[in-house]
Design an enzyme around this catalytic site. Structure first.
Site, PDB file in Angstrom:
ATOM      1  N   HIS A  91     -36.722  37.485  57.635  1.00  0.00           N
ATOM      2  CA  HIS A  91     -35.265  37.576  57.491  1.00  0.00           C
ATOM      3  C   HIS A  91     -34.775  36.406  56.634  1.00  0.00           C
ATOM      4  CE1 HIS A  91     -31.002  37.662  58.432  1.00  0.00           C
ATOM      5  NE2 HIS A  91     -31.190  38.918  58.798  1.00  0.00           N
ATOM      6  N   GLU A 161     -31.996  43.437  52.270  1.00  0.00           N
ATOM      7  CA  GLU A 161     -30.784  42.765  52.722  1.00  0.00           C
ATOM      8  C   GLU A 161     -30.368  41.717  51.689  1.00  0.00           C
ATOM      9  OE1 GLU A 161     -30.185  43.001  57.235  1.00  0.00           O
ATOM     10  OE2 GLU A 161     -31.520  41.319  56.898  1.00  0.00           O
TER      11      GLU A 161
HETATM   12  P1  13P Z   1     -24.509  41.671  59.181  1.00  0.00           P
HETATM   13  O1  13P Z   1     -24.546  43.137  59.524  1.00  0.00           O
HETATM   14  O2  13P Z   1     -23.787  40.855  60.208  1.00  0.00           O
HETATM   15  O3  13P Z   1     -24.038  41.449  57.791  1.00  0.00           O
HETATM   16  O4  13P Z   1     -26.013  41.131  59.243  1.00  0.00           O
HETATM   17  C1  13P Z   1     -27.015  41.820  58.565  1.00  0.00           C
HETATM   18  C2  13P Z   1     -28.318  41.261  58.934  1.00  0.00           C
HETATM   19  O5  13P Z   1     -28.650  40.134  58.592  1.00  0.00           O
HETATM   20  C3  13P Z   1     -29.210  42.091  59.750  1.00  0.00           C
HETATM   21  O6  13P Z   1     -30.492  41.564  59.798  1.00  0.00           O
END
Ligand code: 13P
Length: 243
Positions: A91, A161
């Site tokens: 992450h 992401e």
């Molecule tokens: P948000 O949905 O709060 O933007 O976070 C996304 C995330 O990092 C999921 O791993």
């Protein structure tokens, strides 16, 4: 279609059990897999609540070793022991705040799979990368360098992401998501991993989830903030359909 809930460092035993009790009353659409990623101290209690439901559970990180003198760390086999089927690895909050490198992440992916877990590997460019026109190169390098040579693609998902979309309320546009998912899909196909699901994460909310999940290149969503609220996660789940 996967709906994955990354709770990050949030929730207490009480609020978490309330939320999963609520989620368990909702029947997910056939072909939709819900996975929750609670913080480590809550895993055992939550496993008791979700066992026997369609909801799977995962950890938010793991160590490269299965046991040993690593104060403060948690191993993949420990996650498996308390009922986890999945683990998030790489992450952006770990890459940035804990300075995790692609090499370390690849070792964690290998450790997780050898403990029997499925891996949700996160990749994504920063705002700075994007402005420099380096998004594709950064994401493809993360993919190529974070996957160990003996990866089992049947126990792998990729979460795209973009760092600038996480927790900002500013999700990537459909054009941006589709462009990057197609690049990731191209990489996976060229690596004999074309069936690996590719999820989008970054400010997924009830009001944008349907459009994102309807995209052909999106196999699921990784939800942060909105996954902490029973109404929001129910609304997102209600809008899902198998891809
Ligand atoms: P948000 O949905 O709060 O933007 O976070 C996304 C995330 O990092 C999921 O791993």
């Amino acid at each position: 279609m996967i709906i994955a809930c990354n709770w990050k460092m949030n929730m207490t035993t009480e609020t978490a059990l309330d939320l999963v009790a609520d989620m368990a009353t909702q029947v997910a659409v056939t072909g939709v897999q819900r996975i929750i990623f609670p913080p480590f101290p809550l895993l055992a209690a939550i496993h008791m609540r979700v066992a026997g439901t369609d909801i799977l559970m995962g950890g938010q990180d793991c160590h490269t070793e299965q046991k040993g003198a690593f104060t403060g760390d948690v191993s993949a086999s420990m996650l498996s022991d308390v009922g986890c089927k999945w683990v998030i690895i790489g992450h952006s909050e770990r890459r940035q705040l804990h300075h995790e490198t692609n090499d370390l992440i690849a070792a964690k992916v290998a450790a997780a799979q050898s403990a029997g877990l499925s891996v949700m590997l996160c990749v994504g460019e920063t705002e700075q990368d994007r402005r420099a026109g380096a998004s594709d190169a950064v994401v493809l390098d993360m993919l190529a360098s974070s996957l160990p040579a003996d990866i089992d693609p049947t126990r792998l998902a990729i979460a795209y992401e973009p760092v600038w979309a996480i927790g900002t309320g500013q999700n990537a546009s459909e054009a941006e998501i589709s462009a990057m998912h197609n690049r990731i899909g191209g990489f996976l196909a060229a690596s004999n991993m074309k069936h690996v699901p590719v999820l989008y994460g970054g400010s997924v909310k009830p009001d944008n989830a349907a459009a994102i999940m309807a995209m052909a290149s999106v196999d699921g969503v990784l939800v942060g903030g909105a996954s902490l609220d029973a109404h929001s996660i129910k609304a997102i789940t209600d809008q899902s359909a198998p891809n």
